[in-house]
Scaffold this active site. Structure first.
Site, mmCIF file in Angstrom:
data_model
loop_
_atom_site.group_PDB
_atom_site.id
_atom_site.type_symbol
_atom_site.label_atom_id
_atom_site.label_comp_id
_atom_site.label_asym_id
_atom_site.label_seq_id
_atom_site.Cartn_x
_atom_site.Cartn_y
_atom_site.Cartn_z
ATOM 1 N N GLU A 83 0.816 -1.201 0.000
ATOM 2 C CA GLU A 83 0.000 0.000 0.000
ATOM 3 C C GLU A 83 0.856 1.260 0.000
ATOM 4 O O GLU A 83 1.985 1.259 0.471
ATOM 5 C CB GLU A 83 -0.910 0.011 1.237
ATOM 6 N N CYS A 125 3.373 8.540 0.854
ATOM 7 C CA CYS A 125 4.032 7.660 1.815
ATOM 8 C C CYS A 125 4.131 6.291 1.147
ATOM 9 O O CYS A 125 3.112 5.679 0.833
ATOM 10 C CB CYS A 125 3.187 7.611 3.080
ATOM 11 N N CYS A 146 7.012 -6.735 7.266
ATOM 12 C CA CYS A 146 8.098 -6.121 8.031
ATOM 13 C C CYS A 146 8.479 -7.051 9.172
ATOM 14 O O CYS A 146 7.617 -7.642 9.807
ATOM 15 C CB CYS A 146 7.641 -4.778 8.594
ATOM 16 N N CYS A 189 7.519 -4.192 15.969
ATOM 17 C CA CYS A 189 7.082 -3.192 16.951
ATOM 18 C C CYS A 189 5.682 -3.581 17.431
ATOM 19 O O CYS A 189 4.805 -3.875 16.637
ATOM 20 C CB CYS A 189 7.059 -1.793 16.331
ATOM 21 N N CYS A 231 2.371 -1.822 16.151
ATOM 22 C CA CYS A 231 2.254 -1.533 14.712
ATOM 23 C C CYS A 231 1.519 -2.638 13.966
ATOM 24 O O CYS A 231 1.877 -3.808 14.058
ATOM 25 C CB CYS A 231 3.643 -1.339 14.113
ATOM 26 N N CYS A 282 -0.687 6.338 9.897
ATOM 27 C CA CYS A 282 0.610 5.744 10.223
ATOM 28 C C CYS A 282 0.415 4.409 10.913
ATOM 29 O O CYS A 282 -0.349 4.303 11.863
ATOM 30 C CB CYS A 282 1.393 6.602 11.204
HETATM 31 N N1 SAH Z 1 10.065 0.941 9.726
HETATM 32 C C1 SAH Z 1 10.148 2.360 9.660
HETATM 33 C C2 SAH Z 1 9.120 3.013 8.745
HETATM 34 C C3 SAH Z 1 7.712 2.471 8.769
HETATM 35 S S1 SAH Z 1 6.747 2.799 10.208
HETATM 36 C C4 SAH Z 1 10.108 2.949 11.062
HETATM 37 O O1 SAH Z 1 9.975 2.196 12.022
HETATM 38 O O2 SAH Z 1 10.262 4.157 11.195
HETATM 39 C C5 SAH Z 1 6.393 4.519 10.160
HETATM 40 C C6 SAH Z 1 6.095 5.143 11.513
HETATM 41 O O3 SAH Z 1 4.770 4.809 11.975
HETATM 42 C C7 SAH Z 1 7.023 4.663 12.609
HETATM 43 O O4 SAH Z 1 7.396 5.746 13.410
HETATM 44 C C8 SAH Z 1 6.135 3.708 13.371
HETATM 45 O O5 SAH Z 1 6.610 3.453 14.655
HETATM 46 C C9 SAH Z 1 4.836 4.456 13.345
HETATM 47 N N2 SAH Z 1 3.641 3.669 13.701
HETATM 48 C C10 SAH Z 1 3.460 2.356 13.639
HETATM 49 N N3 SAH Z 1 2.218 2.016 14.033
HETATM 50 C C11 SAH Z 1 1.597 3.175 14.332
HETATM 51 C C12 SAH Z 1 0.277 3.486 14.770
HETATM 52 N N4 SAH Z 1 -0.635 2.564 14.913
HETATM 53 N N5 SAH Z 1 -0.013 4.789 14.971
HETATM 54 C C13 SAH Z 1 0.898 5.752 14.759
HETATM 55 N N6 SAH Z 1 2.138 5.521 14.330
HETATM 56 C C14 SAH Z 1 2.491 4.243 14.126
#
Ligand code: SAH
Length: 337
Positions: free
Chosen positions: A88, A101, A108, A112, A115, A329
């Site tokens: 996406e 984006c 991935c 985290c 996420c 995000c």
């Molecule tokens: N792997 C990279 C880029 C993809 S994630 C990274 O970790 O930066 C992009 C951003 O979205 C990261 O800061 C991640 O921690 C954040 N993120 C993930 N899940 C989220 C959520 N549910 N709400 C807000 N931000 C989130």
């Protein structure tokens, strides 16, 4: 090889190997990225026999739009890849222009805890051309030019380093899509050796680091990558990055209710970054149905913001985009598999 994944430098090498002039690479780039032709036959200043040779050596296949969801200022694109995988990308309309984006991997592996994108384990890297095509296809769909690109969709870009760097070189090329380096942001969860490599690339992109916790014990719990690359070492590396590149680094901090949003954690953050050329972007957490974390309430975010601000930290609160269409995000995750 797909033509959209080749940097101009490599295309020059290809032509030199063929006994052709180097500048042919610039001509091809202009056809691809300025005129946007889709067939080698349409490249009218390229001789027929060379067109045939290019046709043999390169594919021009593209990923395709499987689905598009639109909501006010945000559109989410679901793309189908040649092998049947889906990824996406999200288009956002800001007051300063259009940004996209993009995803960098299918799935991935960073794991985290908060996420959604990471719940689908990594299937494979995206090829450079598959990242370039996300932009080309969205621009074609909306008949407008995109002004900035953030590599913050599905995937960890520094876990797919070479392809992501080729992608950046191609979209930044003066004969390519011409997105200025300062309009390209790469976001990482903190893969230290790759941040070190990036600081030597001599390219002025923006680096964003997903921190989300002010100390090891909490960061270990919500971001497993911290066990491999500890926050202390990470901050040292960010310091090095700033002194080497003279670029300000963005620290992303997603606000999780009762987890990382109290006063003493804000003060810990000040301690970590005082005097550094960074700014902290507080991200309202986007709740997803499958994960138990909750978003911090507005007052808590404002209070956290005030503490940082008074502590001399540059701080902003991220505007929320696309939560109605699961395009916010951390919400990107194809439901189509
Ligand atoms: N792997 C990279 C880029 C993809 S994630 C990274 O970790 O930066 C992009 C951003 O979205 C990261 O800061 C991640 O921690 C954040 N993120 C993930 N899940 C989220 C959520 N549910 N709400 C807000 N931000 C989130």
């Amino acid at each position: 090889m797909n033509i959209y994944g080749i940097t101009r430098e490599n295309l020059e090498k290809y032509f030199v190997d063929q006994g052709e002039k180097k500048f042919k690479a610039s001509q091809i780039f202009e056809w691809l990225y300025q005129h946007r032709v889709k067939k080698f036959e349409d490249m009218t200043n390229i001789k027929k026999d060379l067109q045939d040779k290019l046709k043999q050596d390169f594919s021009m296949d593209m990923i395709t739009i499987q689905k598009k969801q639109v909501d006010k200022l945000t559109s989410k694109y679901l793309f189908k890849l040649y092998d049947g995988n889906f990824i996406e990308a999200v288009l956002m309309q800001h007051d300063y222009g259009l940004s996209v984006c993009i995803s960098s991997e299918v799935g991935c592996n960073m794991g985290c805890k908060f996420c959604e994108s990471g719940r689908l384990k990594k299937v494979r890297n995206l090829e450079a051309h598959e990242m370039v095509e996300q932009i080309l296809i969205i621009e074609e769909d909306i008949q407008k030019r995109i002004s900035s690109v953030v590599i913050m969709g599905i995937g960890e870009p520094l876990d797919n380093y070479d392809n992501v760097m080729s992608f950046i070189r191609i979209i930044n090329d003066s004969k390519g899509i011409q997105i200025g380096a300062r309009h390209i942001t790469l976001s990482t969860c903190g893969i230290i050796p790759k941040i070190k490599e990036l600081m030597n690339e001599n390219i002025q992109i923006n680096l964003a680091v997903s921190l989300h916790a002010p100390n090891s014990s909490l960061r270990n719990k919500i971001m497993p990558i911290n066990k491999a690359y500890d926050i202390k070492e990470l901050i040292k590396t960010i310091r090095e990055y700033i002194s080497k590149t003279t670029r300000r680094v963005t620290i992303e901090y997603v606000m999780l209710d009762g987890i990382n949003d109290n006063e003493s954690q804000a003060k810990e953050l000040i301690g970590l970054f005082k005097g550094m050329n960074i700014y902290i972007n507080l991200i309202p957490y986007n709740e997803t149905e499958n994960i138990g974390f909750k978003k911090s309430n507005k007052e808590t975010i404002m209070k956290f913001y005030d503490i940082l601000k008074k502590g001399g930290i540059n701080v902003t609160i991220r505007k929320e985009f696309g939560s109605n269409i699961d395009a916010a995000c951390g919400q990107l995750r194809s439901k189509e598999r």
